[in-house]
Design a protein around this motif. Structure first.
Motif, PDB file in Angstrom:
ATOM      1  N   ASP A 117    -106.497  35.105  99.862  1.00 18.83           N
ATOM      2  CA  ASP A 117    -106.470  36.255  98.852  1.00 18.83           C
ATOM      3  C   ASP A 117    -107.862  36.672  98.278  1.00 18.83           C
ATOM      4  OD1 ASP A 117    -104.721  37.849  96.909  1.00 18.83           O
ATOM      5  OD2 ASP A 117    -106.193  36.424  95.736  1.00 18.83           O
ATOM      6  N   TYR A 118    -108.245  37.831  98.276  1.00 23.62           N
ATOM      7  CA  TYR A 118    -109.579  37.989  97.871  1.00 23.62           C
ATOM      8  C   TYR A 118    -109.862  37.578  96.345  1.00 23.62           C
ATOM      9  CZ  TYR A 118    -113.906  40.460  96.618  1.00 23.62           C
ATOM     10  OH  TYR A 118    -115.253  40.802  96.147  1.00 23.62           O
ATOM     11  N   GLN A 119    -109.160  37.754  95.553  1.00 20.77           N
ATOM     12  CA  GLN A 119    -109.323  37.466  94.178  1.00 20.77           C
ATOM     13  C   GLN A 119    -109.422  35.943  94.072  1.00 20.77           C
ATOM     14  OE1 GLN A 119    -109.992  39.319  91.656  1.00 20.77           O
ATOM     15  NE2 GLN A 119    -109.714  41.070  92.992  1.00 20.77           N
ATOM     16  N   ASN A 120    -108.508  35.296  94.698  1.00 21.40           N
ATOM     17  CA  ASN A 120    -108.678  33.598  94.944  1.00 21.40           C
ATOM     18  C   ASN A 120    -110.037  33.252  95.327  1.00 21.40           C
ATOM     19  OD1 ASN A 120    -105.993  33.532  93.598  1.00 21.40           O
ATOM     20  ND2 ASN A 120    -104.997  32.657  95.584  1.00 21.40           N
ATOM     21  N   GLU A 126    -116.775  31.419  91.992  1.00 24.17           N
ATOM     22  CA  GLU A 126    -117.328  31.298  90.591  1.00 24.17           C
ATOM     23  C   GLU A 126    -117.351  29.974  90.122  1.00 24.17           C
ATOM     24  OE1 GLU A 126    -114.891  34.043  88.448  1.00 24.17           O
ATOM     25  OE2 GLU A 126    -115.819  35.730  89.317  1.00 24.17           O
ATOM     26  N   LYS A 127    -116.208  29.348  90.492  1.00 25.55           N
ATOM     27  CA  LYS A 127    -115.968  27.873  89.664  1.00 25.55           C
ATOM     28  C   LYS A 127    -116.880  26.871  90.698  1.00 25.55           C
ATOM     29  CE  LYS A 127    -111.466  28.420  88.384  1.00 25.55           C
ATOM     30  NZ  LYS A 127    -111.848  28.507  86.740  1.00 25.55           N
ATOM     31  N   LEU A 128    -117.133  27.103  91.899  1.00 27.57           N
ATOM     32  CA  LEU A 128    -118.067  26.085  92.432  1.00 27.57           C
ATOM     33  C   LEU A 128    -119.593  26.526  92.065  1.00 27.57           C
ATOM     34  CD1 LEU A 128    -116.592  26.500  96.060  1.00 27.57           C
ATOM     35  CD2 LEU A 128    -116.752  24.591  94.776  1.00 27.57           C
ATOM     36  N   ILE A 209    -109.898  23.453  92.530  1.00 27.51           N
ATOM     37  CA  ILE A 209    -109.368  24.161  93.454  1.00 27.51           C
ATOM     38  C   ILE A 209    -108.656  23.244  94.416  1.00 27.51           C
ATOM     39  CG2 ILE A 209    -110.237  25.500  95.560  1.00 27.51           C
ATOM     40  CD1 ILE A 209    -112.912  25.751  93.814  1.00 27.51           C
ATOM     41  N   SER A 210    -107.402  23.853  94.804  1.00 26.46           N
ATOM     42  CA  SER A 210    -106.653  22.983  95.817  1.00 26.46           C
ATOM     43  C   SER A 210    -106.596  23.531  96.937  1.00 26.46           C
ATOM     44  CB  SER A 210    -105.099  22.916  95.014  1.00 26.46           C
ATOM     45  OG  SER A 210    -104.449  23.923  94.742  1.00 26.46           O
ATOM     46  N   LEU A 211    -106.355  22.989  98.193  1.00 25.39           N
ATOM     47  CA  LEU A 211    -106.162  23.299  99.460  1.00 25.39           C
ATOM     48  C   LEU A 211    -104.969  22.522  99.938  1.00 25.39           C
ATOM     49  CD1 LEU A 211    -109.723  22.638 101.137  1.00 25.39           C
ATOM     50  CD2 LEU A 211    -108.982  24.346  99.779  1.00 25.39           C
ATOM     51  N   THR A 212    -103.789  23.522  99.803  1.00 24.70           N
ATOM     52  CA  THR A 212    -102.407  22.817 100.117  1.00 24.70           C
ATOM     53  C   THR A 212    -101.533  23.859 101.042  1.00 24.70           C
ATOM     54  OG1 THR A 212    -100.509  21.945  99.085  1.00 24.70           O
ATOM     55  CG2 THR A 212    -101.669  23.892  97.933  1.00 24.70           C
ATOM     56  N   SER A 213    -100.379  23.418 101.198  1.00 21.00           N
ATOM     57  CA  SER A 213     -99.592  24.344 101.838  1.00 21.00           C
ATOM     58  C   SER A 213     -98.915  25.512 101.332  1.00 21.00           C
ATOM     59  CB  SER A 213     -98.227  23.421 102.334  1.00 21.00           C
ATOM     60  OG  SER A 213     -97.490  22.911 101.231  1.00 21.00           O
ATOM     61  N   ILE A 214     -98.193  26.358 101.751  1.00 22.24           N
ATOM     62  CA  ILE A 214     -97.499  27.339 101.137  1.00 22.24           C
ATOM     63  C   ILE A 214     -96.516  27.058 100.325  1.00 22.24           C
ATOM     64  CG2 ILE A 214     -98.558  29.051 103.018  1.00 22.24           C
ATOM     65  CD1 ILE A 214     -95.511  29.191 103.915  1.00 22.24           C
ATOM     66  N   GLY A 215     -95.818  27.863  99.573  1.00 22.24           N
ATOM     67  CA  GLY A 215     -94.826  27.539  98.869  1.00 22.24           C
ATOM     68  C   GLY A 215     -95.030  27.191  97.475  1.00 22.24           C
ATOM     69  N   THR A 226    -105.880  28.223  94.226  1.00 21.95           N
ATOM     70  CA  THR A 226    -105.205  27.733  95.475  1.00 21.95           C
ATOM     71  C   THR A 226    -105.490  28.485  96.716  1.00 21.95           C
ATOM     72  OG1 THR A 226    -103.191  26.533  94.122  1.00 21.95           O
ATOM     73  CG2 THR A 226    -103.069  27.004  96.534  1.00 21.95           C
ATOM     74  N   LEU A 227    -106.068  27.585  97.802  1.00 25.44           N
ATOM     75  CA  LEU A 227    -105.970  28.391  99.084  1.00 25.44           C
ATOM     76  C   LEU A 227    -105.259  27.406  99.994  1.00 25.44           C
ATOM     77  CD1 LEU A 227    -110.199  28.061  99.395  1.00 25.44           C
ATOM     78  CD2 LEU A 227    -108.718  29.990  98.564  1.00 25.44           C
ATOM     79  N   HIS A 228    -104.288  28.267 100.672  1.00 24.38           N
ATOM     80  CA  HIS A 228    -103.449  27.886 101.436  1.00 24.38           C
ATOM     81  C   HIS A 228    -103.837  27.134 102.872  1.00 24.38           C
ATOM     82  CE1 HIS A 228    -100.403  28.392  98.547  1.00 24.38           C
ATOM     83  NE2 HIS A 228    -100.627  29.695  98.381  1.00 24.38           N
ATOM     84  N   ILE A 229    -103.388  26.223 103.337  1.00 22.68           N
ATOM     85  CA  ILE A 229    -103.386  25.330 104.566  1.00 22.68           C
ATOM     86  C   ILE A 229    -102.289  25.859 105.505  1.00 22.68           C
ATOM     87  CG2 ILE A 229    -103.336  23.315 105.891  1.00 22.68           C
ATOM     88  CD1 ILE A 229    -104.311  21.877 103.203  1.00 22.68           C
TER      89      ILE A 229
END
Length: 294
Positions: A117-120, A126-128, A209-215, A226-229
């Motif tokens: 998602d572009y906004q995410n 920004e946070k990094l 910032i989390s890298l995790t599954s959908i749901g 959240t960026l989805h794996i």
């Protein structure tokens, strides 16, 4: 938990269950269907749609419909041409295995891209950029995967470190501050050790910032971004973590790229300058040759 899984476990009234059954059996029909039309087809009241949405944790029917269709499209994409858990069979020859793994990796990256998602992504950038230090929290395997990201980031003078479960992960969370950006990696999104760290990080005012599954998993809920794996693998009945590892590597490369591009010329000049001073590797091909300047 996926919406489809919530639907199977939640208790609904008879009218609500009729709606849920129609959604799960005819998802392709929902796209352009109004609430009135859906109520008429299922012989229910439009208010039942709102009650179903509320029970599943959504503000209203429109939010539920949008999220449900997005999940359905993802789970039923063409990705399934190769099984993420058993991408090759014992009778496959070596070249067939090589081809299948290449296809699987290509599909995985495209799958991960579709979840962005572009906004995410902009919020993550920004946070990094704002952080004075970046800490990666993950299992031992995910920590090893992250090492290349750390190397890349340090080459452009970013303070990045890894806190894995085999090191002093609790201390790293405790010693974090509001100037810390934590990258938390968890495929399930329910790792108890990571959840404990997130609680501590939130107390310290760190961004997450989390890298995790959908749901709708817990780590995703507690993160700022959240960026989805790609979410195709079972926990252990699989040959290897082919897709989740590839997806994580792609997302970390992407995070490095969004940091790099903010000061593109400065970062590129810095890498070249440092390389000219310290890179003394011998080469075996002119393709690798650098035209060093003093």
């Amino acid at each position: 938990m996926l919406i489809i899984e919530q639907m199977r476990s939640e208790h609904f009234s008879d009218a609500e269950q009729t709606l849920v059954d129609y959604m799960t059996e005819n998802p392709q029909s929902l796209e352009n269907m109004t609430t009135t039309a859906l109520a008429q087809i299922t012989h229910t009241n439009p208010t039942s749609l709102i009650r179903v949405a509320k029970k599943l944790g959504f503000k209203g029917w429109t939010d539920l419909k949008e999220a449900f269709l997005k999940e359905w499209h993802y789970l039923n994409s063409n990705y399934n041409s190769i099984d993420a858990n058993l991408p090759f069979e014992k009778q496959d020859n070596l070249l067939s295995i090589a081809n299948k793994l290449a296809t699987l990796e290509h599909n995985t990256i495209q799958d991960t891209l579709s979840l962005l998602d572009y906004q995410n992504l902009m919020q993550a950038q920004e946070k990094l950029l704002k952080a004075k230090e970046i800490k990666i929290f993950g299992s031992h395997t995910n920590a090893m995967i992250s090492q290349d990201f750390v190397t890349k980031m340090r080459r452009i003078n970013r303070n990045v470190s890894i806190a894995s479960t085999f090191h002093y992960i609790d201390y790293e969370a405790y010693h974090s501050t509001e100037d810390t950006c934590a990258i938390v990696i968890s495929y399930t999104g329910e790792n108890d050790i990571m959840l404990k760290c997130i609680d501590m990080l939130r107390e310290r005012g760190s961004s997450i910032i989390s890298l995790t599954s959908i749901g709708d998993n817990t780590i995703s809920k507690l993160s700022d971004v959240t960026l989805h794996i790609t979410t195709r693998e079972k926990l252990y009945s699989k040959i290897a973590n082919f897709t989740s590892n590839t997806s994580i590597i792609y997302l970390l490369n992407l995070l490095y790229a969004v940091v790099f591009t903010h000061d593109y010329d400065v970062n590129l000049e810095h890498i070249i300058e440092v390389g000219q001073i310290f890179d003394s590797r011998r080469i075996s091909s002119d393709i690798m040759r650098e035209n060093k300047t003093q």
